[in-house]
Design a protein around this motif. Structure first.
Motif, PDB file in Angstrom:
ATOM      1  N   ILE A  77       0.863  -1.187   0.000  1.00 54.01           N
ATOM      2  CA  ILE A  77       0.000   0.000   0.000  1.00 54.01           C
ATOM      3  C   ILE A  77       0.894   1.229   0.000  1.00 54.01           C
ATOM      4  O   ILE A  77       1.830   1.336   0.800  1.00 54.01           O
ATOM      5  CB  ILE A  77      -0.929   0.017   1.230  1.00 54.01           C
ATOM      6  N   LEU A  78       0.583   2.156  -0.886  1.00 57.17           N
ATOM      7  CA  LEU A  78       1.310   3.416  -0.968  1.00 57.17           C
ATOM      8  C   LEU A  78       0.408   4.539  -0.462  1.00 57.17           C
ATOM      9  O   LEU A  78      -0.710   4.708  -0.958  1.00 57.17           O
ATOM     10  CB  LEU A  78       1.746   3.696  -2.408  1.00 57.17           C
ATOM     11  N   ILE A  79       0.892   5.289   0.514  1.00 52.47           N
ATOM     12  CA  ILE A  79       0.200   6.462   1.024  1.00 52.47           C
ATOM     13  C   ILE A  79       0.912   7.688   0.464  1.00 52.47           C
ATOM     14  O   ILE A  79       2.125   7.844   0.668  1.00 52.47           O
ATOM     15  CB  ILE A  79       0.238   6.515   2.568  1.00 52.47           C
ATOM     16  N   ILE A  80       0.168   8.529  -0.250  1.00 48.03           N
ATOM     17  CA  ILE A  80       0.729   9.772  -0.779  1.00 48.03           C
ATOM     18  C   ILE A  80      -0.036  10.917  -0.132  1.00 48.03           C
ATOM     19  O   ILE A  80      -1.197  11.167  -0.468  1.00 48.03           O
ATOM     20  CB  ILE A  80       0.615   9.849  -2.317  1.00 48.03           C
ATOM     21  N   ASP A  81       0.607  11.590   0.813  1.00 46.11           N
ATOM     22  CA  ASP A  81      -0.034  12.673   1.554  1.00 46.11           C
ATOM     23  C   ASP A  81       1.061  13.541   2.155  1.00 46.11           C
ATOM     24  O   ASP A  81       2.027  13.015   2.705  1.00 46.11           O
ATOM     25  CB  ASP A  81      -0.940  12.102   2.652  1.00 46.11           C
ATOM     26  N   ASP A  82       0.891  14.854   2.077  1.00 47.89           N
ATOM     27  CA  ASP A  82       1.913  15.759   2.606  1.00 47.89           C
ATOM     28  C   ASP A  82       1.726  16.085   4.085  1.00 47.89           C
ATOM     29  O   ASP A  82       2.508  16.832   4.654  1.00 47.89           O
ATOM     30  CB  ASP A  82       1.970  17.048   1.784  1.00 47.89           C
ATOM     31  N   ASP A  83       0.731  15.501   4.734  1.00 46.96           N
ATOM     32  CA  ASP A  83       0.482  15.727   6.159  1.00 46.96           C
ATOM     33  C   ASP A  83       1.095  14.579   6.960  1.00 46.96           C
ATOM     34  O   ASP A  83       0.559  13.466   6.966  1.00 46.96           O
ATOM     35  CB  ASP A  83      -1.024  15.814   6.413  1.00 46.96           C
ATOM     36  N   PRO A  84       2.218  14.822   7.663  1.00 55.22           N
ATOM     37  CA  PRO A  84       2.887  13.729   8.371  1.00 55.22           C
ATOM     38  C   PRO A  84       2.044  13.132   9.502  1.00 55.22           C
ATOM     39  O   PRO A  84       2.169  11.942   9.803  1.00 55.22           O
ATOM     40  CB  PRO A  84       4.168  14.363   8.906  1.00 55.22           C
ATOM     41  N   VAL A  85       1.189  13.918  10.116  1.00 51.32           N
ATOM     42  CA  VAL A  85       0.335  13.390  11.182  1.00 51.32           C
ATOM     43  C   VAL A  85      -0.674  12.407  10.608  1.00 51.32           C
ATOM     44  O   VAL A  85      -0.868  11.300  11.134  1.00 51.32           O
ATOM     45  CB  VAL A  85      -0.372  14.542  11.941  1.00 51.32           C
ATOM     46  N   PHE A  86      -1.299  12.774   9.501  1.00 59.01           N
ATOM     47  CA  PHE A  86      -2.278  11.887   8.875  1.00 59.01           C
ATOM     48  C   PHE A  86      -1.597  10.628   8.331  1.00 59.01           C
ATOM     49  O   PHE A  86      -2.109   9.519   8.481  1.00 59.01           O
ATOM     50  CB  PHE A  86      -3.048  12.615   7.772  1.00 59.01           C
ATOM     51  N   THR A  87      -0.437  10.803   7.730  1.00 55.93           N
ATOM     52  CA  THR A  87       0.317   9.650   7.236  1.00 55.93           C
ATOM     53  C   THR A  87       0.659   8.710   8.383  1.00 55.93           C
ATOM     54  O   THR A  87       0.539   7.486   8.254  1.00 55.93           O
ATOM     55  CB  THR A  87       1.595  10.113   6.516  1.00 55.93           C
ATOM     56  N   GLY A  88       1.058   9.259   9.522  1.00 58.74           N
ATOM     57  CA  GLY A  88       1.353   8.432  10.692  1.00 58.74           C
ATOM     58  C   GLY A  88       0.137   7.667  11.180  1.00 58.74           C
ATOM     59  O   GLY A  88       0.241   6.502  11.566  1.00 58.74           O
ATOM     60  N   LEU A  89      -1.026   8.302  11.134  1.00 60.37           N
ATOM     61  CA  LEU A  89      -2.265   7.625  11.521  1.00 60.37           C
ATOM     62  C   LEU A  89      -2.545   6.449  10.584  1.00 60.37           C
ATOM     63  O   LEU A  89      -2.854   5.349  11.041  1.00 60.37           O
ATOM     64  CB  LEU A  89      -3.444   8.607  11.483  1.00 60.37           C
ATOM     65  N   LEU A  90      -2.415   6.674   9.287  1.00 62.53           N
ATOM     66  CA  LEU A  90      -2.656   5.596   8.323  1.00 62.53           C
ATOM     67  C   LEU A  90      -1.655   4.467   8.507  1.00 62.53           C
ATOM     68  O   LEU A  90      -2.018   3.288   8.417  1.00 62.53           O
ATOM     69  CB  LEU A  90      -2.606   6.131   6.896  1.00 62.53           C
ATOM     70  N   LEU A  91      -0.407   4.808   8.777  1.00 63.37           N
ATOM     71  CA  LEU A  91       0.610   3.776   9.039  1.00 63.37           C
ATOM     72  C   LEU A  91       0.240   2.954  10.262  1.00 63.37           C
ATOM     73  O   LEU A  91       0.373   1.721  10.253  1.00 63.37           O
ATOM     74  CB  LEU A  91       1.969   4.428   9.261  1.00 63.37           C
ATOM     75  N   ALA A  92      -0.238   3.614  11.306  1.00 67.31           N
ATOM     76  CA  ALA A  92      -0.624   2.909  12.530  1.00 67.31           C
ATOM     77  C   ALA A  92      -1.803   1.975  12.273  1.00 67.31           C
ATOM     78  O   ALA A  92      -1.864   0.876  12.815  1.00 67.31           O
ATOM     79  CB  ALA A  92      -0.968   3.912  13.630  1.00 67.31           C
ATOM     80  N   VAL A  93      -2.729   2.387  11.425  1.00 69.91           N
ATOM     81  CA  VAL A  93      -3.924   1.589  11.142  1.00 69.91           C
ATOM     82  C   VAL A  93      -3.598   0.405  10.229  1.00 69.91           C
ATOM     83  O   VAL A  93      -4.124  -0.694  10.407  1.00 69.91           O
ATOM     84  CB  VAL A  93      -5.036   2.479  10.515  1.00 69.91           C
TER      85      VAL A  93
END
Length: 122
Positions: A6-22
């Protein structure tokens, strides 16, 4: 069982961290904090699913979608747009460019997990 890429493309590090945690425990997750960085990963890793933000500087999510769908070898990669843009025109344009689904921020982790699994099983 093979872990999906899965590739997450987002410039918001907080949101990216949330998706990584999930998603990170069950899948192989790559991240890019820009559209051009995401394109580089798409071209080298060929993910099974992309979670894509629209509002990013320089190369936005719409441009990433255009790049992805223009390459026949990658056009079938599922894309879920997750954006803070809540207007119908934004959603319609993303879907017209080839996004498979459109979610607005904030997302509920359980809903995201269900959608991810649904697209990975197709």
């Amino acid at each position: 069982m093979k872990r999906a890429k899965i590739l997450i493309i987002d410039d918001d590090p907080v949101f990216t961290g949330l998706l990584l945690a999930v998603l990170g425990d069950d899948h192989q997750v790559f991240t890019a904090n820009s559209g051009d960085g995401g394109i580089d990963i798409i071209d080298t890793q060929t993910p099974d699913l992309i979670l894509l933000d629209i509002s990013m500087p320089h190369v936005n999510g719409y441009e990433v979608l255009k790049h992805l769908k223009a390459d026949p070898s990658k056009a079938d990669i599922a894309v879920i747009v997750i954006s803070s843009l809540v207007g119908t025109p934004d959603k319609d344009f993303a879907l017209k460019l080839g996004a498979d689904d459109y979610m607005t921020k904030p997302v509920l982790p359980a809903v995201l997990q269900n959608k991810v699994e649904m697209f990975l099983q197709r």
